[in-house]
Design an enzyme around this catalytic site. Structure first.
Site, mmCIF file in Angstrom:
data_model
loop_
_atom_site.group_PDB
_atom_site.id
_atom_site.type_symbol
_atom_site.label_atom_id
_atom_site.label_comp_id
_atom_site.label_asym_id
_atom_site.label_seq_id
_atom_site.Cartn_x
_atom_site.Cartn_y
_atom_site.Cartn_z
ATOM 1 N N HIS A 135 0.797 -1.235 0.000
ATOM 2 C CA HIS A 135 0.000 0.000 0.000
ATOM 3 C C HIS A 135 0.827 1.282 0.000
ATOM 4 O O HIS A 135 0.303 2.362 -0.238
ATOM 5 C CB HIS A 135 -0.913 0.041 1.235
ATOM 6 C CG HIS A 135 -0.178 0.362 2.503
ATOM 7 N ND1 HIS A 135 0.537 -0.574 3.199
ATOM 8 C CD2 HIS A 135 -0.035 1.522 3.190
ATOM 9 C CE1 HIS A 135 1.086 -0.019 4.255
ATOM 10 N NE2 HIS A 135 0.760 1.254 4.276
ATOM 11 N N ARG A 136 2.115 1.211 0.271
ATOM 12 C CA ARG A 136 2.894 2.433 0.441
ATOM 13 C C ARG A 136 3.064 3.186 -0.873
ATOM 14 O O ARG A 136 3.089 2.603 -1.960
ATOM 15 C CB ARG A 136 4.267 2.117 1.043
ATOM 16 C CG ARG A 136 4.183 1.723 2.509
ATOM 17 C CD ARG A 136 5.555 1.435 3.089
ATOM 18 N NE ARG A 136 5.433 1.078 4.496
ATOM 19 C CZ ARG A 136 5.656 1.917 5.505
ATOM 20 N NH1 ARG A 136 6.002 3.167 5.261
ATOM 21 N NH2 ARG A 136 5.522 1.519 6.751
#
Length: 355
Positions: free
Chosen positions: A202-203
Site C-alpha cells: 500500500h505504500r
C-alpha cells in the site's frame, strides 16, 4: 485531565483498541477520527469489530494527496482543539494524521504525546519517516516501543520525556488473537493453512509511479505458489487507472480480494506460510504470530525482526523475493523485543502522570 487522541488509519484503530480502554480508566479521552482512511473496510469496520469507542469528532478529510489531506486536517483540528481545550494531544505512529495532530498541537501550545516514538528507517524520502521525525521533535512525551527506539532518540539529542513502554500492537494482538482464530480464515477462500502466502502492498513508494507499479507487478507475477492479496483501495485504484490490474487478475496462483477487517486479516495471517508486505505494522504482526515475513523494502524501522532472522528485506526484486520465500527457516525462539503485552497500561500511566 483531558486528552485528545487523533487517529485515522487501520494500525491506529488497532492500537486505539487496548489504549483507549486503559486511558479512559485514568483520564477523559476525546477521540478524533481524521478520515484519512475513508474506505469502510479500513475505517468503520475496525471500530465495530474491535470495540474502539466511536469517535467524538470526525474530520472527514476523505480523498486527496497527503499535502491536501494535511491542509484540511489542520484547518479542522484548530477550532476543534480550541473548543476542547485538552491538556494533551496524543498521536500514533507515522501517518499524515500523525503529522497533522502534532503540528496542530504545537501551533496551539498543547503538550503532545507520541505513541510509537523513536522509530527510524533512516530513509528521509519516506513520508512515514518525515512524519515520525517531526512528531518526535515536537513531543514532550515520547512513548517508545523498543530499546532501539530510545537509542535512536538519544542520538538525536532527545532524552527528556522518553519512556520505553513496549508495543501496544502486541497488546492488541494478544487481545484479539482468540477471536481471529475463530474466524473461517483461509477455509473461506479455499486455501489450505500453511500452504499459501498473504500479500499486502500500500505504500506510496510501491504505487505512485509507473516504474514502481511495473516493479510491483513483476514481483507479484513471480510468485508461483498460492497467495491471497487483500488489495488496499489506493493500490487497486492505481493498478486499474494505469491498466495493470488485468495483469494481476489473470495470475494463476494469486487471488485478489477486497480489503478485509482486522480479525479476518489476522486469521489469514496466522495460517499463512509467510507474509509478503511493504507494511511496517504487518511485519510486527507476522512476528507476533510466528509467521515468516518477506518485506518489499530495503529498510525497516523494525530492525529487531531482521537481525533476529524473522524478517527478510528484498526490495522490489523478484529474484530476491523468490530466494527469500525458498529459504524461510524460522528461529526456534522469539525474544520479547516488543514487551510483555501491557504497553497500554504503561502509556496510560505515563499520560496521566504528565498532567
Amino acid at each position: 485531565m483531558k486528552v485528545v487522541s487523533v487517529v485515522g488509519n487501520r494500525p491506529q484503530f488497532v492500537k486505539a483498541a487496548p489504549l483507549s480502554r486503559a486511558l479512559r480508566a485514568r483520564v477523559d479521552e476525546v477521540l478524533v477520527h481524521s478520515g484519512q482512511h475513508y474506505d469502510p473496510e479500513l475505517a468503520d469496520l475496525f471500530f465495530d469489530e474491535l470495540g474502539v469507542p466511536r469517535p467524538d469528532h470526525a474530520l472527514e478529510v476523505g480523498h486527496g494527496t497527503p499535502v491536501t489531506q494535511l491542509a484540511v486536517m489542520l484547518q479542522r483540528l484548530e477550532p476543534l482543539l480550541a473548543a476542547e481545550r485538552p491538556d494533551m494531544v496524543l498521536v500514533y505512529g507515522d501517518t499524515t494524521t500523525t503529522l497533522a495532530g502534532a503540528l496542530a498541537a504545537a501551533k496551539l501550545g498543547v503538550p503532545l504525546g507520541h505513541v510509537e516514538a523513536g522509530l527510524r528507517s533512516f530513509d528521509r524520502s519516506m513520508p512515514e519517516e518525515q512524519n515520525r521525525v517531526v512528531a518526535d521533535h515536537l513531543s514532550s512525551l515520547l512513548l517508545c516501543p523498543t530499546d532501539t527506539a530510545v537509542e535512536n532518540l538519544a542520538r538525536e539529542g532527545v532524552v527528556a520525556g522518553v519512556h520505553q513502554v513496549g508495543d501496544v500492537m502486541l497488546d492488541a494482538s494478544r487481545m484479539f488473537a482468540p477471536a481471529a482464530a475463530a474466524r473461517p480464515g483461509p477455509a473461506a477462500l479455499g486455501l489450505e493453512p500453511g500452504r499459501y502466502l498473504l500479500v499486502t502492498v500500500h505504500r506510496a513508494a510501491a504505487t505512485d509511479t509507473e516504474a514502481a507499479l511495473d516493479a510491483l507487478v513483476e514481483v507479484l507475477r513471480a510468485i508461483d505458489e498460492p497467495a491471497v492479496f487483500p488489495v488496499h483501495p489506493r493500490t487497486r485504484h492505481r493498478l486499474e487507472a494505469t491498466g495493470r490490474w488485468d495483469a494481476l487478475a489473470g495470475h494463476p496462483t494469486l487471488r485478489l480480494s477486497p480489503p478485509v477487517g482486522y480479525l479476518d486479516f489476522t486469521a489469514l495471517l496466522m495460517s499463512a506460510r509467510a507474509v509478503v508486505t511493504d507494511s511496517g505494522g504487518v511485519q510486527k504482526e507476522a512476528y507476533f504470530h510466528g509467521v515468516p515475513c518477506v518485506t518489499l523494502r530495503d529498510t525497516t524501522e523494525w530492525v529487531e525482526t531482521v537481525e533476529g532472522g524473522f524478517n527478510h528485506l528484498t526490495g522490489m526484486d523478484p529474484a530476491r523475493v523468490r530466494a527469500a520465500l525458498a529459504d524461510l527457516a524460522m528461529p526456534a525462539e522469539r525474544p520479547p523485543y516488543y514487551g510483555d503485552g501491557r504497553a497500554a497500561e504503561r502509556i496510560a500511566a505515563a499520560v496521566a502522570a504528565a498532567a
